[in-house]
Every structure is written in structure tokens, then in C-alpha cells.
Write an enzyme that holds these catalytic residues in place. Structure first.
Site, PDB file in Angstrom:
ATOM      1  N   LEU A  34       1.617  36.759  25.900  1.00  0.00           N
ATOM      2  CA  LEU A  34       0.758  35.572  25.982  1.00  0.00           C
ATOM      3  C   LEU A  34       1.340  34.526  26.933  1.00  0.00           C
ATOM      4  O   LEU A  34       1.575  33.374  26.563  1.00  0.00           O
ATOM      5  CB  LEU A  34       0.498  34.966  24.597  1.00  0.00           C
ATOM      6  CG  LEU A  34      -0.340  35.813  23.638  1.00  0.00           C
ATOM      7  CD1 LEU A  34      -0.615  35.043  22.360  1.00  0.00           C
ATOM      8  CD2 LEU A  34      -1.647  36.255  24.282  1.00  0.00           C
ATOM      9  N   THR A  35       1.558  34.965  28.182  1.00  0.00           N
ATOM     10  CA  THR A  35       1.876  33.999  29.226  1.00  0.00           C
ATOM     11  C   THR A  35       0.588  33.279  29.614  1.00  0.00           C
ATOM     12  O   THR A  35      -0.452  33.452  28.970  1.00  0.00           O
ATOM     13  CB  THR A  35       2.482  34.707  30.448  1.00  0.00           C
ATOM     14  OG1 THR A  35       1.539  35.688  30.932  1.00  0.00           O
ATOM     15  CG2 THR A  35       3.776  35.406  30.084  1.00  0.00           C
ATOM     16  N   ASP A  58       7.409  40.600  24.035  1.00  0.00           N
ATOM     17  CA  ASP A  58       7.763  40.958  25.410  1.00  0.00           C
ATOM     18  C   ASP A  58       8.053  42.458  25.492  1.00  0.00           C
ATOM     19  O   ASP A  58       8.758  43.003  24.631  1.00  0.00           O
ATOM     20  CB  ASP A  58       9.002  40.155  25.806  1.00  0.00           C
ATOM     21  CG  ASP A  58       9.304  40.211  27.285  1.00  0.00           C
ATOM     22  OD1 ASP A  58       8.983  41.225  27.931  1.00  0.00           O
ATOM     23  OD2 ASP A  58       9.891  39.239  27.795  1.00  0.00           O
ATOM     24  N   THR A 133      -0.965  49.016  41.297  1.00  0.00           N
ATOM     25  CA  THR A 133      -1.843  48.405  42.293  1.00  0.00           C
ATOM     26  C   THR A 133      -1.771  49.122  43.636  1.00  0.00           C
ATOM     27  O   THR A 133      -0.760  49.755  43.963  1.00  0.00           O
ATOM     28  CB  THR A 133      -1.445  46.924  42.494  1.00  0.00           C
ATOM     29  OG1 THR A 133      -2.161  46.375  43.598  1.00  0.00           O
ATOM     30  CG2 THR A 133       0.053  46.802  42.798  1.00  0.00           C
ATOM     31  N   ASP A 134      -2.827  48.968  44.427  1.00  0.00           N
ATOM     32  CA  ASP A 134      -2.808  49.521  45.783  1.00  0.00           C
ATOM     33  C   ASP A 134      -1.917  48.718  46.715  1.00  0.00           C
ATOM     34  O   ASP A 134      -1.565  49.174  47.807  1.00  0.00           O
ATOM     35  CB  ASP A 134      -4.219  49.608  46.360  1.00  0.00           C
ATOM     36  CG  ASP A 134      -4.934  48.269  46.455  1.00  0.00           C
ATOM     37  OD1 ASP A 134      -4.366  47.240  46.026  1.00  0.00           O
ATOM     38  OD2 ASP A 134      -6.081  48.238  46.953  1.00  0.00           O
ATOM     39  N   GLU A 135      -1.493  47.521  46.303  1.00  0.00           N
ATOM     40  CA  GLU A 135      -0.680  46.672  47.177  1.00  0.00           C
ATOM     41  C   GLU A 135       0.704  47.255  47.443  1.00  0.00           C
ATOM     42  O   GLU A 135       1.384  46.829  48.380  1.00  0.00           O
ATOM     43  CB  GLU A 135      -0.570  45.267  46.600  1.00  0.00           C
ATOM     44  CG  GLU A 135      -1.909  44.553  46.536  1.00  0.00           C
ATOM     45  CD  GLU A 135      -1.786  43.077  46.206  1.00  0.00           C
ATOM     46  OE1 GLU A 135      -0.846  42.433  46.702  1.00  0.00           O
ATOM     47  OE2 GLU A 135      -2.628  42.573  45.449  1.00  0.00           O
ATOM     48  N   TYR A 159       5.342  40.178  44.707  1.00  0.00           N
ATOM     49  CA  TYR A 159       4.554  40.859  43.668  1.00  0.00           C
ATOM     50  C   TYR A 159       4.493  42.361  43.905  1.00  0.00           C
ATOM     51  O   TYR A 159       4.831  43.164  43.029  1.00  0.00           O
ATOM     52  CB  TYR A 159       3.136  40.283  43.608  1.00  0.00           C
ATOM     53  CG  TYR A 159       2.153  41.202  42.921  1.00  0.00           C
ATOM     54  CD1 TYR A 159       2.341  41.584  41.588  1.00  0.00           C
ATOM     55  CD2 TYR A 159       1.058  41.727  43.607  1.00  0.00           C
ATOM     56  CE1 TYR A 159       1.455  42.447  40.962  1.00  0.00           C
ATOM     57  CE2 TYR A 159       0.175  42.582  42.989  1.00  0.00           C
ATOM     58  CZ  TYR A 159       0.371  42.945  41.669  1.00  0.00           C
ATOM     59  OH  TYR A 159      -0.502  43.812  41.051  1.00  0.00           O
ATOM     60  N   SER A 162       7.743  44.164  43.413  1.00  0.00           N
ATOM     61  CA  SER A 162       8.126  44.349  42.007  1.00  0.00           C
ATOM     62  C   SER A 162       7.309  45.458  41.356  1.00  0.00           C
ATOM     63  O   SER A 162       7.823  46.216  40.529  1.00  0.00           O
ATOM     64  CB  SER A 162       7.960  43.035  41.237  1.00  0.00           C
ATOM     65  OG  SER A 162       6.603  42.658  41.125  1.00  0.00           O
ATOM     66  N   LYS A 163       6.039  45.581  41.733  1.00  0.00           N
ATOM     67  CA  LYS A 163       5.226  46.671  41.191  1.00  0.00           C
ATOM     68  C   LYS A 163       5.672  48.018  41.761  1.00  0.00           C
ATOM     69  O   LYS A 163       5.682  49.028  41.059  1.00  0.00           O
ATOM     70  CB  LYS A 163       3.747  46.429  41.495  1.00  0.00           C
ATOM     71  CG  LYS A 163       3.106  45.347  40.651  1.00  0.00           C
ATOM     72  CD  LYS A 163       3.142  45.660  39.157  1.00  0.00           C
ATOM     73  CE  LYS A 163       2.207  46.798  38.783  1.00  0.00           C
ATOM     74  NZ  LYS A 163       2.221  47.043  37.317  1.00  0.00           N
ATOM     75  N   LYS A 198      -7.814  33.885  40.669  1.00  0.00           N
ATOM     76  CA  LYS A 198      -8.171  34.892  41.657  1.00  0.00           C
ATOM     77  C   LYS A 198      -9.471  34.509  42.365  1.00  0.00           C
ATOM     78  O   LYS A 198     -10.278  33.712  41.884  1.00  0.00           O
ATOM     79  CB  LYS A 198      -8.306  36.258  40.979  1.00  0.00           C
ATOM     80  CG  LYS A 198      -7.049  36.735  40.239  1.00  0.00           C
ATOM     81  CD  LYS A 198      -5.902  36.984  41.200  1.00  0.00           C
ATOM     82  CE  LYS A 198      -4.635  37.428  40.476  1.00  0.00           C
ATOM     83  NZ  LYS A 198      -4.698  38.769  39.915  1.00  0.00           N
ATOM     84  N   ARG A 223     -10.633  44.021  51.426  1.00  0.00           N
ATOM     85  CA  ARG A 223     -10.166  44.626  50.186  1.00  0.00           C
ATOM     86  C   ARG A 223     -11.225  45.600  49.673  1.00  0.00           C
ATOM     87  O   ARG A 223     -12.417  45.447  49.942  1.00  0.00           O
ATOM     88  CB  ARG A 223      -9.911  43.551  49.109  1.00  0.00           C
ATOM     89  CG  ARG A 223      -8.900  42.463  49.514  1.00  0.00           C
ATOM     90  CD  ARG A 223      -7.499  43.029  49.600  1.00  0.00           C
ATOM     91  NE  ARG A 223      -6.494  42.008  49.885  1.00  0.00           N
ATOM     92  CZ  ARG A 223      -6.008  41.758  51.086  1.00  0.00           C
ATOM     93  NH1 ARG A 223      -6.465  42.421  52.140  1.00  0.00           N
ATOM     94  NH2 ARG A 223      -5.067  40.839  51.253  1.00  0.00           N
TER      95      ARG A 223
END
Length: 353
Positions: A34-35, A58, A133-135, A159, A162-163, A198, A223
Site C-alpha cells: 500500500l504505497t 512488503d 514490461t516491454d521497457e 525504472y 530495475s525491472k 500516467k 507506444r
């Protein structure tokens, strides 16, 4: 039989839980920290269901995760838990490393211990699905073929880096320890319950409030857009029949420039909630300074999941964006609950007044 979802109070995870409980009898355990982007109101409709269990915590808390695994004994885990906004990763990359890398490591190690003590039939049937993600693939040139599962990783933001690291950990835990893990890499999601930092929800809400619609740079960043409920259907297929150790790209076959996306939103709003002055919402479009290292183009080749698992998106961008706009117009209470003062301060910092 039960499944464990991590990050289930977020955008994609929350939609997945709602979709799962409406189509499956199997209960869901939701572990979420719950961030700021985790909103329990997304799941208010199933809060009292006997098939839904929520635990705040967490994924990096190994004692907590071990206790959940021991008590609920899930036959599958879907990991949605992640910090996911590029702009925030540029301002503060530490949270992204902590959650997406260190947190995923802690989760994987706890799951490996749990899985290793299952009976052989349980080990064979178990699945760990890591949602990515595709990133991680970097940026495409205008004439490049869409990303396939064989594209090398070239992340360009904190981001996506890290993914990418978390994806590599999942792959290593499968190849080293035999954990039956699968990774999916999806394109840009949109739809109900999307936190309004977003592009799409931000522009819907700003348009209705008479505020500028901020677009980075020239707005020609392209995108592939995937309606979130289509994504949820794809993930259910991967849990059912995906092959451990494999990766599946999930896309919407809807490649659009950011400017075109916002213009489409404006056209829908012009029709369903016209401005009082009779002008188009497109007049509120405002170009702002581009963010550092902004990837120019992403596109997904989703042919593998279609040929092997029989999934393809059911929504076009035009049908999906209309449903999305109407949902935000009809759910102003949910919006008000998530757009706190801290959120408004953040928007002013990144997009100006």
C-alpha cells in the site's frame, strides 16, 4: 487451492484480482505494501468476499512471505509488486532498486524454499509468474521490427533497469534452482483504476477540470497500448498453460503516438461531455519539456502467446479508450480518494502549474 497475488492493490494487479474472482472459484490472497499507488478502494467490491484475503506487507519481508506461504499454501504466485513510473524513477531511483530488485530477490528466495518442500506433484503443478514490461528492451527506431521475446535487454531508465534486473533474477532462479517461473513483458496498459500520474488518466482528469493536458516534447513518442482487462485475460492463460522458464510478450496491437492518444481522448470527451464553451478539449493540449532519456518507440510482437496459448486482445484502442474515459467519468469518488495533496504537489513539480 489458492493463488497469491503480490501488488494486488495496484492498477494491473487490482484489475487481475477482480477479473479472476469473477471468472474463477479459486480464492486469492493479496499481499500489498500500500504505497502511494496501492488503493484498497479498487477492491472494495470483493472486500467482504469469502474468497478474498488481504494482507498489508512488503514482498521483501521474508518472514511475512514465508508465513503466508505456509498458512495459505498457494499453487501459483503472480508478482505484480513494483515501482513502475519512469518519472518517479528519475527523481528517486532508490525506491525502484529496493522494491523491484531487492524485493523480488527476497520474494524469490522465500518462494524457492516453499516450493522445494512441496511434494513432487505439487512442485510440478506450481507456477511463479513474474509480470514485467516491454521497457526492458530499450527503444526502437521507426522502422525496427517490434520487440520479440528474443530481443536483448537494453533498459534506458532507472525504472526499466530495475525491472530488467528482476527479470534476470527470475530467469536465474528457474535455471539454477528449477523454480517453475514464467515472465511476461507487456506493453503500456490503460483502463479502469489507473493511478492518474500516467498519461491517459492524467489527461482525462485534467481535461474535465479545465487544466492543461501535458505532453512531453513533440508528442511523437510511440507506444503499443494494451487494455488492462485484455492483459488480465492473457495472464490467466499463462498461469494455466504457460511453459516454465519461458517468456511471453503481451501487446495490444495498437501502436500510437502520445499526441494521437491524447487527441483521441479529447474526441471522446467532446462527444460524451462537451465543454460548456463548445470548444474542443484538444485546445487544452500543452507541450512541456521532454523528460531525460525519453525512449522514442516501443512496440510488441505478441505472436508467440497467440500461437502457443491462443490469446489475442479483444479490444481495439478506440473501444478500449472509450470504456476508459466513461469509467473515469462515472467513478469520480474513486478518483477523489486517490488524488491527494501529495499527488497534486507531484504533478505540479513534474508538469508545471
Amino acid at each position: 487451492m489458492v493463488i497469491l497475488v503480490t501488488g494486488g492493490a495496484g492498477f494491473i494487479g487490482g484489475n487481475f484480482i477482480l477479473e479472476w474472482l469473477s471468472n474463477q472459484e479459486e480464492p486469492v490472497v493479496n499481499l500489498d505494501k500500500l504505497t502511494y499507488a496501492g488503493n484498497p478502494e479498487t477492491l472494495a467490491g470483493v472486500r467482504d468476499s469469502s474468497r478474498y484475503f488481504f494482507i498489508q506487507g512488503d514482498i521483501g519481508d521474508r518472514k511475512l512471505v514465508a508465513a503466508l506461504l505456509r498458512n495459505y499454501r498457494p499453487r501459483a504466485i503472480l508478482n505484480f509488486a513494483a515501482e513502475s513510473h519512469v518519472d518517479r524513477s528519475i527523481k528517486g531511483p532508490g525506491d525502484f532498486i529496493e522494491t523491484n530488485v531487492v524485493g523480488t530477490f527476497g520474494l524469490l528466495d522465500a518462494v524457492r524454499d516453499y516450493w522445494s518442500h512441496l511434494r513432487p506433484a505439487g512442485q510440478e503443478a506450481f507456477r511463479f509468474l513474474h509480470v514485467s514490461t516491454d521497457e526492458v528492451y530499450g527503444s526502437l527506431a521507426p522502422d525496427d521490427a517490434p520487440f520479440s521475446e528474443s530481443n536483448r535487454y537494453e533498459p534506458n531508465s532507472p525504472y526499466s533497469a530495475s525491472k530488467a534486473a528482476s527479470d534476470h533474477l527470475v530467469r536465474a532462479w528457474h535455471h539454477t534452482y528449477g523454480l517453475p517461473a514464467i515472465t511476461t513483458n507487456c506493453s503500456n496498459n490503460y483502463g479502469p483504476y489507473h493511478f492518474p500520474e500516467k498519461l491517459i488518466p492524467l489527461c482525462i482528469l485534467n481535461a474535465c477540470a479545465g487544466k492543461p493536458l501535458p505532453i512531453y516534447g513533440d508528442g511523437m513518442q510511440r507506444r503499443d497500448w494494451l487494455y488492462v482487462k485484455d492483459h488480465c485475460h492473457a495472464l490467466r492463460r499463462v498461469v494455466e498453460d504457460g511453459v516454465p522458464g519461458e517468456t511471453y510478450n503481451i501487446g495490444g496491437n495498437c501502436e500510437k503516438a502520445n499526441l494521437e492518444v491524447v487527441q483521441t481522448i479529447c474526441a471522446v470527451l467532446d462527444e460524451v461531455r462537451p465543454r460548456e464553451d463548445g470548444k474542443s478539449y484538444a485546445e487544452q493540449i500543452t507541450f512541456v519539456q521532454d523528460r531525460p532519456g525519453h525512449d522514442r518507440r516501443y512496440a510488441i510482437d505478441a505472436s508467440r502467446i497467440e500461437s502457443e496459448l491462443g490469446w489475442k486482445p479483444s479490444e481495439t484502442f478506440e473501444t478500449g479508450i472509450r470504456k476508459t474515459v466513461l469509467w473515469y467519468l462515472e467513478n469520480e469518488g474513486w478518483v477523489q480518494n486517490v488524488t491527494t495533496g501529495a499527488y497534486r504537489d507531484w504533478v505540479r513539480e513534474h508538469y508545471g502549474t
